[in-house]
Design a protein around this motif. Structure first.
Motif, PDB file in Angstrom:
ATOM      1  N   THR A 262      34.398  72.592 -10.512  1.00 16.73           N
ATOM      2  CA  THR A 262      33.522  72.589  -9.343  1.00 16.73           C
ATOM      3  C   THR A 262      34.300  72.731  -8.043  1.00 16.73           C
ATOM      4  O   THR A 262      33.921  73.516  -7.166  1.00 16.73           O
ATOM      5  CB  THR A 262      32.669  71.308  -9.313  1.00 16.73           C
ATOM      6  OG1 THR A 262      31.948  71.200 -10.531  1.00 16.73           O
ATOM      7  CG2 THR A 262      31.711  71.313  -8.150  1.00 16.73           C
TER       8      THR A 262
ATOM      9  N   LEU B 153      34.119  75.795  -5.311  1.00 14.83           N
ATOM     10  CA  LEU B 153      33.882  75.601  -3.877  1.00 14.83           C
ATOM     11  C   LEU B 153      34.960  76.329  -3.079  1.00 14.83           C
ATOM     12  O   LEU B 153      34.667  77.051  -2.127  1.00 14.83           O
ATOM     13  CB  LEU B 153      33.856  74.108  -3.546  1.00 14.83           C
ATOM     14  CG  LEU B 153      33.591  73.733  -2.101  1.00 14.83           C
ATOM     15  CD1 LEU B 153      32.213  74.212  -1.655  1.00 14.83           C
ATOM     16  CD2 LEU B 153      33.688  72.220  -1.928  1.00 14.83           C
TER      17      LEU B 153
ATOM     18  N   ILE C 219      30.457  78.435  -4.669  1.00 15.43           N
ATOM     19  CA  ILE C 219      29.448  77.462  -4.244  1.00 15.43           C
ATOM     20  C   ILE C 219      29.328  77.609  -2.735  1.00 15.43           C
ATOM     21  O   ILE C 219      30.237  77.259  -1.997  1.00 15.43           O
ATOM     22  CB  ILE C 219      29.847  76.017  -4.620  1.00 15.43           C
ATOM     23  CG1 ILE C 219      29.938  75.862  -6.137  1.00 15.43           C
ATOM     24  CG2 ILE C 219      28.851  75.019  -4.029  1.00 15.43           C
ATOM     25  CD1 ILE C 219      30.440  74.498  -6.590  1.00 15.43           C
TER      26      ILE C 219
ATOM     27  N   PRO D 257      27.274  73.381  -0.990  1.00 16.66           N
ATOM     28  CA  PRO D 257      27.507  72.258  -1.904  1.00 16.66           C
ATOM     29  C   PRO D 257      26.431  71.190  -1.762  1.00 16.66           C
ATOM     30  O   PRO D 257      25.884  70.983  -0.679  1.00 16.66           O
ATOM     31  CB  PRO D 257      28.875  71.728  -1.494  1.00 16.66           C
ATOM     32  CG  PRO D 257      29.156  72.302  -0.163  1.00 16.66           C
ATOM     33  CD  PRO D 257      28.316  73.519  -0.001  1.00 16.66           C
TER      34      PRO D 257
END
Length: 67
Positions: A31, A35, A40, A43
């Motif tokens: 994750t 990001l 992403i 978020p």
């Protein structure tokens, strides 16, 4: 968003791998890398809380557009 996180990581001498481990423990989680890589775009609040806690900073840091 990532620029702000990266700035804190550098100032605290923490790697992205260490940040991920602080948030997710020993289990492999991509994750934080997603990001960083822009996969992403927005978020979740939960993720930002985890990042702020792991970096020992206030969520307000991410809201301030001057930083």
């Amino acid at each position: 968003m990532w620029r702000k996180i990266e700035k804190i990581l550098k100032s605290k001498k923490i790697t992205i791998n260490e940040l991920s481990k602080n948030i997710y423990g020993d289990k492999r989680n991509m994750t934080i890398y997603a990001l960083r890589d822009g996969k992403i775009k927005k978020p979740s609040f939960e993720l930002m809380c985890k990042i702020a806690d792991a970096l020992d900073i206030s969520l307000d840091y991410f809201r301030d557009k001057k930083r």
